[in-house]
Design a protein around this motif. Structure first.
Motif, PDB file in Angstrom:
ATOM      1  N   SER A  44      -7.003  88.835  23.587  1.00  0.00           N
ATOM      2  CA  SER A  44      -5.828  88.059  23.999  1.00  0.00           C
ATOM      3  C   SER A  44      -5.027  88.904  24.973  1.00  0.00           C
ATOM      4  O   SER A  44      -4.406  89.886  24.590  1.00  0.00           O
ATOM      5  N   ALA A  97     -15.737  90.117  23.587  1.00  0.00           N
ATOM      6  CA  ALA A  97     -15.581  88.698  23.250  1.00  0.00           C
ATOM      7  C   ALA A  97     -16.779  87.947  23.827  1.00  0.00           C
ATOM      8  O   ALA A  97     -17.484  88.451  24.705  1.00  0.00           O
ATOM      9  N   ASP A  98     -17.010  86.750  23.316  1.00  0.00           N
ATOM     10  CA  ASP A  98     -18.177  85.977  23.760  1.00  0.00           C
ATOM     11  C   ASP A  98     -17.804  84.778  24.621  1.00  0.00           C
ATOM     12  O   ASP A  98     -18.585  84.344  25.464  1.00  0.00           O
ATOM     13  N   ARG A 129     -13.883  75.737  18.924  1.00  0.00           N
ATOM     14  CA  ARG A 129     -13.791  76.754  17.865  1.00  0.00           C
ATOM     15  C   ARG A 129     -14.513  78.039  18.248  1.00  0.00           C
ATOM     16  O   ARG A 129     -14.269  79.100  17.697  1.00  0.00           O
ATOM     17  N   GLU A 130     -15.431  77.941  19.196  1.00  0.00           N
ATOM     18  CA  GLU A 130     -16.184  79.129  19.622  1.00  0.00           C
ATOM     19  C   GLU A 130     -15.379  80.056  20.525  1.00  0.00           C
ATOM     20  O   GLU A 130     -15.783  81.198  20.752  1.00  0.00           O
ATOM     21  N   ILE A 150      -9.482  78.216  15.926  1.00  0.00           N
ATOM     22  CA  ILE A 150     -10.742  78.855  16.341  1.00  0.00           C
ATOM     23  C   ILE A 150     -11.290  79.706  15.193  1.00  0.00           C
ATOM     24  O   ILE A 150     -10.556  80.029  14.246  1.00  0.00           O
ATOM     25  N   ASP A 151     -12.555  80.078  15.297  1.00  0.00           N
ATOM     26  CA  ASP A 151     -13.162  80.865  14.225  1.00  0.00           C
ATOM     27  C   ASP A 151     -12.537  82.252  14.128  1.00  0.00           C
ATOM     28  O   ASP A 151     -12.252  82.761  13.055  1.00  0.00           O
ATOM     29  N   GLU A 152     -12.362  82.902  15.284  1.00  0.00           N
ATOM     30  CA  GLU A 152     -11.767  84.239  15.274  1.00  0.00           C
ATOM     31  C   GLU A 152     -11.238  84.579  16.662  1.00  0.00           C
ATOM     32  O   GLU A 152     -11.887  84.267  17.667  1.00  0.00           O
ATOM     33  N   LEU A 153     -10.092  85.229  16.704  1.00  0.00           N
ATOM     34  CA  LEU A 153      -9.540  85.717  17.966  1.00  0.00           C
ATOM     35  C   LEU A 153      -9.971  87.166  18.172  1.00  0.00           C
ATOM     36  O   LEU A 153      -9.785  88.008  17.286  1.00  0.00           O
ATOM     37  N   ARG A 154     -10.589  87.441  19.325  1.00  0.00           N
ATOM     38  CA  ARG A 154     -11.040  88.815  19.585  1.00  0.00           C
ATOM     39  C   ARG A 154     -10.412  89.415  20.834  1.00  0.00           C
ATOM     40  O   ARG A 154     -10.491  90.620  21.052  1.00  0.00           O
ATOM     41  N   GLY A 214      -5.013  79.912  20.037  1.00  0.00           N
ATOM     42  CA  GLY A 214      -6.157  79.975  19.123  1.00  0.00           C
ATOM     43  C   GLY A 214      -5.807  79.415  17.757  1.00  0.00           C
ATOM     44  O   GLY A 214      -6.616  78.733  17.117  1.00  0.00           O
ATOM     45  N   ASP A 232     -13.193  82.816  21.621  1.00  0.00           N
ATOM     46  CA  ASP A 232     -12.664  83.982  20.910  1.00  0.00           C
ATOM     47  C   ASP A 232     -11.820  84.878  21.809  1.00  0.00           C
ATOM     48  O   ASP A 232     -11.459  85.986  21.433  1.00  0.00           O
TER      49      ASP A 232
END
Lengths: 150, 397
Positions: free
Chosen positions: B79, B106-107, B49-50, B73-77, B68, B52
């Motif tokens: 792609s 992104a992380d 889920r982490e 996942i929590d959030e897509l940042r 994602g 992004d």
């Protein structure tokens, strides 16, 4: 005239229409390449712009179909259905000194057994096959074309 | 801005791969992608889920939103898809992920690639690969283009064909220690290599890579995060991508001797190309490389790539340097393709080589190079866009 094998479809003008004069030239036994009307740079493959001076004013000129082998390849694997019973054959990349060294691809129409050598002189042959939608430019070793054993 | 802001900013902390004989994948590309991402996350010790960010290359239907979404996942940042087929942008995809992390976009970014013949045919090419000015002259596949370029490298450039043979034999030798390699248990010697059938001269059968079904994933996070996850992250020291303008795209009218190179050489204005930019950004040079994974769709372009990077001398001397002894782990001067590579292990469009590059930093390769601190991955030589990436152990930072 019978086709030099292999004949691989599809051939003829690309959908963008940029290379129409090349194919039209083959119909009248002429090799035509693109050339910039501004700075006279030879261009191949066909482009919408001259990469040298960035002019869009491009023309076409007829070039004597003779040159030297820049590199070559003999294909043995049937990458396409059309090849399956026509192997092997040799493709040459021909350098045209009269067009500032631009290179054009072509099938070597004679003697697929003897290895070409880089630098070998070759001459173009315009092949008009019965029923074919477009003629094709094939290449022969200069010595063979002159009737000598090459 | 200096390319050095990238140096050591991100690291690979999780890897996974699976491969099957071509046409024999038990699942779709999407399912295999999801499976390897979960495995790579487990390898990294993070929750899926982490993630992004997602980066792939050279085609594929499953973009970041799709993958994602499936993973919730929590959030897509981030792609992205890197342009460039033929494996040329495979290392660039990893650099792209590291760029997102280094710039705070992104992380946690996954780089992935999946191939299944059932989904996308052979290499995803529905029909012939080239336009009418190639097809009319009997050229319809990358093998033939690479063969002609290789022929000039041999005949005009003076590189002996034994350089190619040594690369192939070294790959097969490595595969004999790798039980999951497709060439495992099938050793290759000089005689079998020379007697194998011709494909596209100068390539014999064994000069050409096998295609596999399967999927690969690598998980990247920031250097700070990486240190908390494991003791052996593979830090990205540098990545570079591109090609001289016009390379490969003008019906084989590349300028000058670029035609017989792999595309990593200087720009048309003489400024540094991909290889020099890689070394410059890493602050290291070819002599500092401990082990190499070089993309070999065909053996000739791989030799050209080594020459472009300054890892192998050009011309006749390439034959003296490229010996099986020099190219094999653990003691060769330049051990390469230590899992067996695309030729003898598997071919998931070359991303599997990146996993092996990471394993060398971790010391978990089936052919480990003792104390390897730098591990180079070279993508897609003789493709229109090429790329390479240099990984380093923490000690190299």
């Amino acid at each position: 005239m019978t086709a030099t094998e292999p004949v691989v479809e599809p051939w003829g003008p690309t959908p963008d229409g940029l290379d129409g004069p090349y194919w039209d030239g083959l119909r009248v036994d002429e090799l035509r390449l693109q050339r910039c009307n501004e700075c006279s740079t030879w261009i191949w493959g066909p482009q919408a712009i001259c990469g040298h001076c960035h002019s869009f004013d491009l023309g076409w000129e007829t070039v004597e179909p003779s040159g030297t082998v820049y590199s070559w390849n003999r294909s043995w694997y049937p990458y396409m259905d059309e090849y399956a019973d026509r192997l092997p054959y040799v493709t040459v990349l021909v350098e045209l000194p009269q067009a500032d060294g631009r290179r054009v691809l072509g099938i070597l129409a004679d003697d697929v057994e003897t290895n070409p050598e880089i630098g070998d002189r070759v001459v173009g042959v315009f092949e008009h096959s019965e029923g074919a939608p477009w003629p094709l430019l094939r290449w022969r070793r200069a010595a063979t074309a002159e009737g000598e054993k090459g | 801005m200096s390319a050095n802001i990238m140096r050591g900013a991100a690291a690979v902390v999780g890897v996974a791969e699976q491969h099957y004989k071509r046409g024999e994948a038990p699942h779709s590309e999407k399912r295999m992608t999801l499976e390897v991402i979960l495995q790579a996350c487990a390898d990294a010790g993070i929750s899926p889920r982490e993630i992004d960010g997602f980066v792939s290359y050279a085609g594929g239907a499953n973009d970041g939103a799709i993958v994602g979404g499936a993973l919730l996942i929590d959030e897509l940042r981030w792609s992205n898809m890197m342009w460039g087929g033929g494996g040329g942008s495979v290392a660039a995809a990893i650099t792209n992920a590291a760029t997102a992390i280094a710039t705070g976009q992104a992380d946690c970014v996954v780089v992935y690639r999946a191939m299944s013949q059932a989904d996308t045919g052979r290499l995803g090419y529905a029909k012939y690969h080239y336009g009418s000015h190639f097809l009319a002259h009997g050229i319809g596949s990358p093998a033939q283009i690479c063969a002609m370029r290789t022929q000039r490298m041999l005949e005009h450039g003076g590189v002996p064909r034994t350089a190619m043979r040594s690369l192939v034999l070294a790959s097969y030798q490595h595969a004999q220690s790798n039980p999951t390699a497709q060439g495992y248990g099938r050793p290759l010697d000089e005689e079998a290599y020379e007697n194998s059938r011709l494909i596209a001269e100068p390539f014999h059968l064994f000069d050409c890579s096998r295609e596999s079904d399967g999927a690969v994933a690598l998980v990247l996070v920031s250097a700070e995060r990486a240190k908390t996850l494991r003791s052996d992250p593979a830090y990205l020291l540098a990545g570079a991508q591109g090609a001289p303008g016009g390379y490969s795209e003008l019906i084989d009218n590349d300028l000058g001797e670029q035609y017989m190179s792999a595309g990593f050489g200087p720009a048309n204005n003489g400024k540094p190309g991909v290889a020099e930019r890689l070394w410059s950004a890493a602050g290291l040079g070819p002599d500092d490389v401990d082990v190499v994974q070089v993309y070999e769709n065909f053996s000739g372009p791989a030799v050209a790539a080594l020459i472009d990077h300054g890892l192998c001398p050009p011309g006749e001397a390439a034959g003296t340097f490229m010996t099986v002894e020099n190219l094999t782990a653990p003691n060769g001067k330049l051990p390469l393709n230590t899992s067996g590579g695309n030729l003898a292990d598997s071919f998931i469009n070359g991303l599997n080589l990146a996993v092996e590059a990471v394993r060398q930093i971790r010391g978990t390769s089936t052919n480990p190079v003792d104390g390897a601190k730098t591990s180079l991955f070279i993508g897609g030589p003789m493709a229109p866009l090429v790329s390479s990436v240099l990984f380093g152990h923490e000690e190299t930072l």
